[in-house]
Design a protein around this motif. Structure first.
Motif, PDB file in Angstrom:
ATOM      1  N   PHE A  77       0.833  -1.200   0.000  1.00  0.00           N
ATOM      2  CA  PHE A  77       0.000   0.000   0.000  1.00  0.00           C
ATOM      3  C   PHE A  77       0.872   1.256   0.000  1.00  0.00           C
ATOM      4  O   PHE A  77       0.647   2.193  -0.771  1.00  0.00           O
ATOM      5  CB  PHE A  77      -0.910  -0.028   1.234  1.00  0.00           C
ATOM      6  CG  PHE A  77      -1.974   1.033   1.253  1.00  0.00           C
ATOM      7  CD1 PHE A  77      -3.199   0.823   0.644  1.00  0.00           C
ATOM      8  CD2 PHE A  77      -1.766   2.236   1.908  1.00  0.00           C
ATOM      9  CE1 PHE A  77      -4.192   1.795   0.672  1.00  0.00           C
ATOM     10  CE2 PHE A  77      -2.749   3.215   1.942  1.00  0.00           C
ATOM     11  CZ  PHE A  77      -3.965   2.987   1.320  1.00  0.00           C
ATOM     12  N   THR A  80       2.563   1.806  -3.335  1.00  0.00           N
ATOM     13  CA  THR A  80       1.634   2.330  -4.334  1.00  0.00           C
ATOM     14  C   THR A  80       1.412   3.825  -4.143  1.00  0.00           C
ATOM     15  O   THR A  80       1.366   4.592  -5.118  1.00  0.00           O
ATOM     16  CB  THR A  80       0.285   1.582  -4.247  1.00  0.00           C
ATOM     17  OG1 THR A  80       0.509   0.176  -4.415  1.00  0.00           O
ATOM     18  CG2 THR A  80      -0.669   2.034  -5.338  1.00  0.00           C
ATOM     19  N   TRP A 121      -5.365   8.406   1.344  1.00  0.00           N
ATOM     20  CA  TRP A 121      -4.055   7.916   1.766  1.00  0.00           C
ATOM     21  C   TRP A 121      -4.033   7.616   3.253  1.00  0.00           C
ATOM     22  O   TRP A 121      -3.114   6.977   3.743  1.00  0.00           O
ATOM     23  CB  TRP A 121      -2.966   8.934   1.437  1.00  0.00           C
ATOM     24  CG  TRP A 121      -2.655   9.007  -0.017  1.00  0.00           C
ATOM     25  CD1 TRP A 121      -3.064   8.137  -0.992  1.00  0.00           C
ATOM     26  CD2 TRP A 121      -1.857   9.997  -0.682  1.00  0.00           C
ATOM     27  NE1 TRP A 121      -2.583   8.516  -2.208  1.00  0.00           N
ATOM     28  CE2 TRP A 121      -1.833   9.656  -2.059  1.00  0.00           C
ATOM     29  CE3 TRP A 121      -1.164  11.120  -0.257  1.00  0.00           C
ATOM     30  CZ2 TRP A 121      -1.139  10.411  -2.997  1.00  0.00           C
ATOM     31  CZ3 TRP A 121      -0.472  11.878  -1.187  1.00  0.00           C
ATOM     32  CH2 TRP A 121      -0.458  11.526  -2.543  1.00  0.00           C
ATOM     33  N   ARG A 174      -4.489   0.459  -5.252  1.00  0.00           N
ATOM     34  CA  ARG A 174      -4.661   0.680  -3.809  1.00  0.00           C
ATOM     35  C   ARG A 174      -5.944   0.028  -3.311  1.00  0.00           C
ATOM     36  O   ARG A 174      -5.971  -0.591  -2.243  1.00  0.00           O
ATOM     37  CB  ARG A 174      -4.694   2.179  -3.502  1.00  0.00           C
ATOM     38  CG  ARG A 174      -3.364   2.792  -3.184  1.00  0.00           C
ATOM     39  CD  ARG A 174      -3.488   4.181  -2.598  1.00  0.00           C
ATOM     40  NE  ARG A 174      -4.076   5.140  -3.506  1.00  0.00           N
ATOM     41  CZ  ARG A 174      -5.304   5.631  -3.375  1.00  0.00           C
ATOM     42  NH1 ARG A 174      -6.084   5.240  -2.385  1.00  0.00           N
ATOM     43  NH2 ARG A 174      -5.774   6.512  -4.242  1.00  0.00           N
TER      44      ARG A 174
END
Length: 254
Positions: A77, A80, A121, A174
């Motif tokens: 994650f 990415t 995010w 993601r």
């Protein structure tokens, strides 16, 4: 609304509830193990100590493999997100080389980056956020407008189209990374193996109240802490310190 949206809606409440389960099951197992009728009927001396190991080993191994999967997903994650920041940064370079005709692209890239940082995010998101999607569509519209301009060099237009496709792909990546390993049955198996370990521990100390209290209390607390920590790690979040500060500041600058 799916089960993951319900879970994430009360994220820290969920962590607390998972931590509470081992304590409640431990208390229930203790209550049964000290019942006079059960003590008279059950003879713990008939059990070998290897019996407990046969129960706790699958629990420990399954939880260890599950934790390893979560850590690997956290790394994927974060990688990415780093690639997204790099792609946004390169798009800004292209837009600024292009100059005034691409000012709308420059603005749209910054707005999209800030929306990503605020909404996707961080931990807790379960599906593409509408605010981020709207910002991405604005970016697409700005790049489409540049595509129609004859005064923009062809290689710059091609670079912008490539960047747009990469950003769409990375956002999908993601989403996939977040969802691929969060099957509910994994948590059910961990809970089941943990409770069976508590039963096995109690079975070796039926009628021995001090040993039973110490054994069940220590295991149940360790079980609760480990389970809560695993749940807390289950939703990836990015420590922005791992991203080069210059790149991050540049793409998030208003």
């Amino acid at each position: 609304m799916n089960w993951m949206q319900l879970i994430v809606g009360e994220y820290w409440v969920l962590v607390g509830l998972f931590a509470l389960v081992p304590l409640l099951t431990g208390a229930l197992v203790y209550w049964v193990a000290v019942l006079p009728r059960f003590v008279r009927w059950f003879e713990p001396k008939d059990l070998a100590t290897s019996y407990l190991g046969a129960l706790t080993l699958p629990f420990a191994l399954f939880l260890a493999f599950m934790m390893s999967d979560i850590w690997q997903r956290e790394t994927k994650f974060a990688l990415t997100v780093l690639q997204e920041v790099q792609r946004l940064d390169s798009l800004l370079d292209v837009a600024r080389i292009c100059g005034a005709p691409c000012q709308a692209v420059d603005d749209a890239v910054g707005a999209y980056a800030r929306s990503l940082s605020q909404n996707e995010w961080d931990e807790g998101w379960t599906h593409p956020q509408a605010a981020v999607s709207a910002r991405f569509e604005t970016l697409v519209a700005a790049i489409t407008e540049v595509e129609r301009r004859a005064d923009v060099a062809g290689h710059l237009r091609a670079a912008m189209l490539t960047g747009q496709g990469e950003l769409r792909r990375l956002r999908t990546d993601r989403y996939f990374i977040l969802h691929v390993d969060l099957a509910p049955h994994r948590w059910a198996v961990v809970l089941l193996l943990g409770v069976l370990s508590q039963i096995g521990l109690a079975a070796l100390h039926v009628g021995k109240r001090p040993q039973l209290i110490i054994g069940l209390a220590t295991f149940s607390i360790a079980f609760a802490v480990t389970l809560a920590y695993t749940v807390a790690l289950a939703w990836p979040t990015v420590d922005e310190n791992i991203i080069p500060r210059e790149e991050l500041t540049r793409v998030l600058a208003p």
